[in-house]
Write an enzyme that holds these catalytic residues in place. Structure first.
Site: not given
Length: 273
Positions: A113, A174, A201-202, A223-224
């Site tokens: 990645k 995040g 992301a997001g 992830n987050t």
């Protein structure tokens, strides 16, 4: 793509609906990050709940040469997960290329990645450095999954360079803001037909994952939203179902949007007419 599209936009179902990235094939369409969990056991339980097969690890933040027992890498390997090393924390093409080569040598994988960040405040990609690194790494035999802005031109250039997957952001890393510009993501999908696209992301909650998949994307990376949820395992399970539902809805082909109502029953044969 091998999918067959019907006149109404629906995609014909196939028994095998694998996510193919380069020479790698995955039955799950959710990629999951491994940072910011309360503890390693919660991470493992949450990963299992998502059904993921491919997990991403920041190479600059782990000891890849001599991972200690119970380290992230050791736990992930024992869990049977494919590790996707990432170049998080790199700000130049040179840094990213060096990190990628170290990861390949230590982990024995061509998967990567690619992240090349412009600054610490926005964590947005540096497009010039990103394209430079992508060309070098593709030429060097890496299977590159490139994290990018939601810019159709940049994404098309990454695909043209030979990236195995292009990963436009939904919103800043995040932030949990979800998909703030679905129109750009739609344009990217229309412009890039033969390269897997993954929203990266997001993503903040399951509905964001559904939206990404309904736009025709091939997967998400999250992830987050899982790691920092009040109940990470439950959120991991929700994300799994959301990706499956969004993929099914996209393949089914939604009805057209209309400004005015249209009766679902025929108006013919009404009493009194």
């Amino acid at each position: 793509m091998s999918d067959v599209t019907h006149a109404n936009g629906a995609v014909a179902n196939e028994a095998d609906d694998a996510l193919v990235i380069g020479n790698h094939s995955f039955s799950s369409r959710i990629l999951v990050g491994t940072s910011r969990y309360p503890n390693p056991q919660v991470m493992l339980d949450a990963l299992e709940a998502t059904g993921t097969e491919l997990v991403t690890v920041a190479i600059r933040r782990v000891n890849i040469e001599n991972p200690a027992p119970e380290s992230h890498l050791d736990l992930l390997r024992r869990g049977g997960y494919e590790v996707l090393p990432n170049t998080a924390g790199c700000y130049t093409a040179r840094e990213a290329v060096l990190t990628a080569r170290l990861a390949r040598e230590a982990l024995g994988t061509d998967l990567l990645k690619l992240e090349v960040i412009g600054d610490d405040e926005t964590l947005m990609p540096d497009v010039e450095q990103l394209l430079d690194a992508a060309k070098t790494l593709v030429d060097d035999g890496f299977t590159v999954l490139a994290y990018a802005n939601d810019d159709p031109i940049t994404c098309r250039k990454l695909a043209d360079l030979g990236c195995a997957a292009v990963m436009p952001l939904g919103s800043p890393i995040g932030s949990g803001m979800g998909i703030v510009n679905p129109y750009n993501l739609r344009i990217i999908r229309e412009m890039i037909e033969d390269t897997p696209l993954i929203v990266d992301a997001g993503i903040g909650t399951a509905s964001d994952a559904v939206t990404a998949m309904e736009l025709g994307y091939d997967g998400i990376l999250v992830n987050t939203a899982i790691a920092q949820a009040q109940h990470p395992v439950d959120m991991g399970h929700a994300m799994r179902k959301a990706v499956e539902a969004g993929r099914s809805a996209h393949r089914a082909g939604r009805i057209p949007r209309r400004l005015y109502a249209e009766a679902s029953s025929s108006m013919e044969g009404r009493i009194g007419t």
